[in-house]
Design a protein around this motif. Structure first.
Motif, PDB file in Angstrom:
ATOM      1  N   PRO A 179       8.485   7.625  -4.798  1.00 43.97           N
ATOM      2  CA  PRO A 179       7.564   6.600  -5.527  1.00 43.97           C
ATOM      3  C   PRO A 179       7.112   5.457  -4.549  1.00 43.97           C
ATOM      4  O   PRO A 179       5.936   4.959  -4.809  1.00 43.97           O
ATOM      5  CB  PRO A 179       8.821   5.895  -6.564  1.00 43.97           C
ATOM      6  N   GLU A 180       7.472   5.276  -3.528  1.00 42.95           N
ATOM      7  CA  GLU A 180       6.951   4.396  -2.549  1.00 42.95           C
ATOM      8  C   GLU A 180       5.477   5.049  -1.731  1.00 42.95           C
ATOM      9  O   GLU A 180       4.985   4.355  -0.992  1.00 42.95           O
ATOM     10  CB  GLU A 180       7.960   3.709  -1.575  1.00 42.95           C
ATOM     11  N   ASP A 234      -3.991   2.917  -5.238  1.00 45.45           N
ATOM     12  CA  ASP A 234      -3.003   1.888  -5.578  1.00 45.45           C
ATOM     13  C   ASP A 234      -3.963   0.369  -4.629  1.00 45.45           C
ATOM     14  O   ASP A 234      -3.607  -0.653  -5.197  1.00 45.45           O
ATOM     15  CB  ASP A 234      -1.672   1.673  -4.753  1.00 45.45           C
ATOM     16  N   GLU A 249       6.717  -2.576   0.188  1.00 40.46           N
ATOM     17  CA  GLU A 249       7.918  -3.479  -0.166  1.00 40.46           C
ATOM     18  C   GLU A 249       7.850  -3.376  -1.819  1.00 40.46           C
ATOM     19  O   GLU A 249       9.249  -3.375  -2.294  1.00 40.46           O
ATOM     20  CB  GLU A 249       7.975  -4.761   0.382  1.00 40.46           C
ATOM     21  N   ASP A 250       6.901  -3.837  -2.559  1.00 41.98           N
ATOM     22  CA  ASP A 250       6.863  -3.968  -4.010  1.00 41.98           C
ATOM     23  C   ASP A 250       7.210  -2.577  -4.346  1.00 41.98           C
ATOM     24  O   ASP A 250       7.969  -2.686  -5.498  1.00 41.98           O
ATOM     25  CB  ASP A 250       5.536  -4.261  -4.514  1.00 41.98           C
ATOM     26  N   ARG A 251       6.786  -1.462  -3.865  1.00 45.72           N
ATOM     27  CA  ARG A 251       7.060  -0.170  -4.478  1.00 45.72           C
ATOM     28  C   ARG A 251       8.619   0.012  -4.325  1.00 45.72           C
ATOM     29  O   ARG A 251       9.065   0.722  -5.178  1.00 45.72           O
ATOM     30  CB  ARG A 251       6.118   0.884  -3.543  1.00 45.72           C
ATOM     31  N   LYS A 252       8.945  -0.181  -3.112  1.00 46.49           N
ATOM     32  CA  LYS A 252      10.456   0.202  -2.883  1.00 46.49           C
ATOM     33  C   LYS A 252      11.386  -0.640  -3.761  1.00 46.49           C
ATOM     34  O   LYS A 252      12.130  -0.230  -4.543  1.00 46.49           O
ATOM     35  CB  LYS A 252      10.855  -0.214  -1.298  1.00 46.49           C
ATOM     36  N   LEU A 253      11.112  -2.098  -3.918  1.00 44.35           N
ATOM     37  CA  LEU A 253      11.796  -2.890  -5.011  1.00 44.35           C
ATOM     38  C   LEU A 253      11.732  -2.274  -6.332  1.00 44.35           C
ATOM     39  O   LEU A 253      12.853  -2.031  -6.916  1.00 44.35           O
ATOM     40  CB  LEU A 253      11.246  -4.300  -5.065  1.00 44.35           C
ATOM     41  N   ASN A 254      10.656  -1.956  -6.667  1.00 43.73           N
ATOM     42  CA  ASN A 254      10.274  -1.364  -8.085  1.00 43.73           C
ATOM     43  C   ASN A 254      11.002  -0.072  -8.364  1.00 43.73           C
ATOM     44  O   ASN A 254      11.562   0.120  -9.594  1.00 43.73           O
ATOM     45  CB  ASN A 254       8.867  -1.197  -8.487  1.00 43.73           C
ATOM     46  N   SER A 255      11.146   0.810  -7.318  1.00 45.24           N
ATOM     47  CA  SER A 255      11.769   2.029  -7.465  1.00 45.24           C
ATOM     48  C   SER A 255      13.306   1.882  -7.309  1.00 45.24           C
ATOM     49  O   SER A 255      14.078   3.011  -7.363  1.00 45.24           O
ATOM     50  CB  SER A 255      11.162   3.129  -6.273  1.00 45.24           C
ATOM     51  N   GLY A 256      13.944   0.493  -6.938  1.00 39.12           N
ATOM     52  CA  GLY A 256      15.459   0.748  -6.555  1.00 39.12           C
ATOM     53  C   GLY A 256      15.869   1.096  -5.435  1.00 39.12           C
ATOM     54  O   GLY A 256      16.883   0.967  -5.123  1.00 39.12           O
TER      55      GLY A 256
END
Ligand code: AP5
Length: 246
Positions: A3-4, A110, A237-244
């Motif tokens: 996802p990231e 993106d 970082e946002d991507r990683k956060l959103n993907s958990g």
């Protein structure tokens, strides 16, 4: 794809530093660099009919017709490495119809990076640009000189940076005062590419307004990259956060 994995487009006038920034971005983020101009030059080198046609347009600084470019880019985006690692698309789309085609194929970036560079600087960058045919690395005689004598000896220029035909067709008279014969040719050729860029840029920008990052491209390449790096780090970082995964 994880996802990231990012999907980035980079745009800007000829010689604004797209290729240079792409080298720095891919090194840090591992995205697959897909440059429309490089795909077209590879097609020319292959000697294909499409390549022959493309060269005629490129020599004149005009856009190569969509029936050649669009499928070429689409096929490259669909390759497993781009799908698995994310991609960095350079020099595409250059018209509203190319942007629309990409959207219809389901590719949505993106981030849309736009390098903003003054015209005098663009011309200076074209005049000094050299390529290493062995590594594919981009140099500039003044701003990014080759590291060794051996590399310096094998550097080449791109045919559309030097093409005499484009100059002769469009008449270099208004800029004939430029120092040497070679420089006159360079300036004429980049002016044609600039003209094409100006005709299309607004329409393309309008497609990506909500995800556009305008970058001051007049600065040193490291300072240009710092602006891009900030935005990409945040996105990543946002991507990683959103993907958990953080
Ligand atoms: P393409 O190959 O994409 O060329 P371009 O858009 O003219 O851009 P360039 O590759 O010339 O420059 P760049 O922005 O990558 O700058 P670079 O990093 O090398 O397209 C060529 C042709 O193909 C087009 O004219 C068209 O005919 C056709 N084409 C391509 N895409 C198409 C499409 N989608 N549809 C239809 N036709 C298409 O930097 C330039 C120089 O400046 C280098 O020497 C570098 O070392 C130096 N430099 C870079 N950054 C800096 C800095 N910050 N400070 C000092 N020097 C710098």
């Amino acid at each position: 794809a994880k996802p990231e994995h990012l999907k980035i487009m980079i745009s800007g006038a000829p010689a604004s530093g797209k290729g240079t920034q792409c080298e720095l971005i891919t090194k840090k983020y591992g995205l697959v660099h897909i440059a429309a101009g490089d795909l077209l030059r590879a097609e020319i080198d292959s000697g294909s009919e499409n390549g022959k046609q493309a060269k005629e347009y490129m020599e004149k600084g005009q856009l190569v017709p969509n029936d050649i470019v669009v499928m070429m880019v689409k096929d490259r985006l669909l390759q497993p490495d781009s799908q698995e690692n994310g991609w960095l698309l350079d020099g595409y789309p250059r018209s509203l119809s190319q942007a629309t085609a990409l959207k219809e194929f389901g590719f949505r970036p993106d981030l849309f990076i736009v390098l903003e560079v003054n015209e005098e600087i663009l011309v200076e960058r074209v005049v000094g640009r050299r390529l290493d045919p062995v590594t594919g690395k981009i140099y500039h005689l003044k701003y990014s000189p080759p590291e060794t004598e051996e590399i310096a000896a094998r550097l080449t220029q791109r045919f559309d940076d030097t093409e005499e035909k484009a100059c002769l067709e469009l008449i270099c008279a208004p800029i004939i005062l430029i120092t040497s014969q070679n420089s006159v040719i360079f300036v004429a050729s980049v002016k044609l590419r600039l003209q094409t860029h100006r005709q299309n840029v607004e329409a393309v920008l309008s497609m990506y307004e909500d995800i556009t990052l305008k970058v001051n491209g007049n600065l040193r390449k490291e300072d240009v990259f710092a602006q891009i790096d900030d935005a990409l780090t945040k996105l990543f970082e946002d991507r990683k956060l959103n993907s958990g995964s953080l």
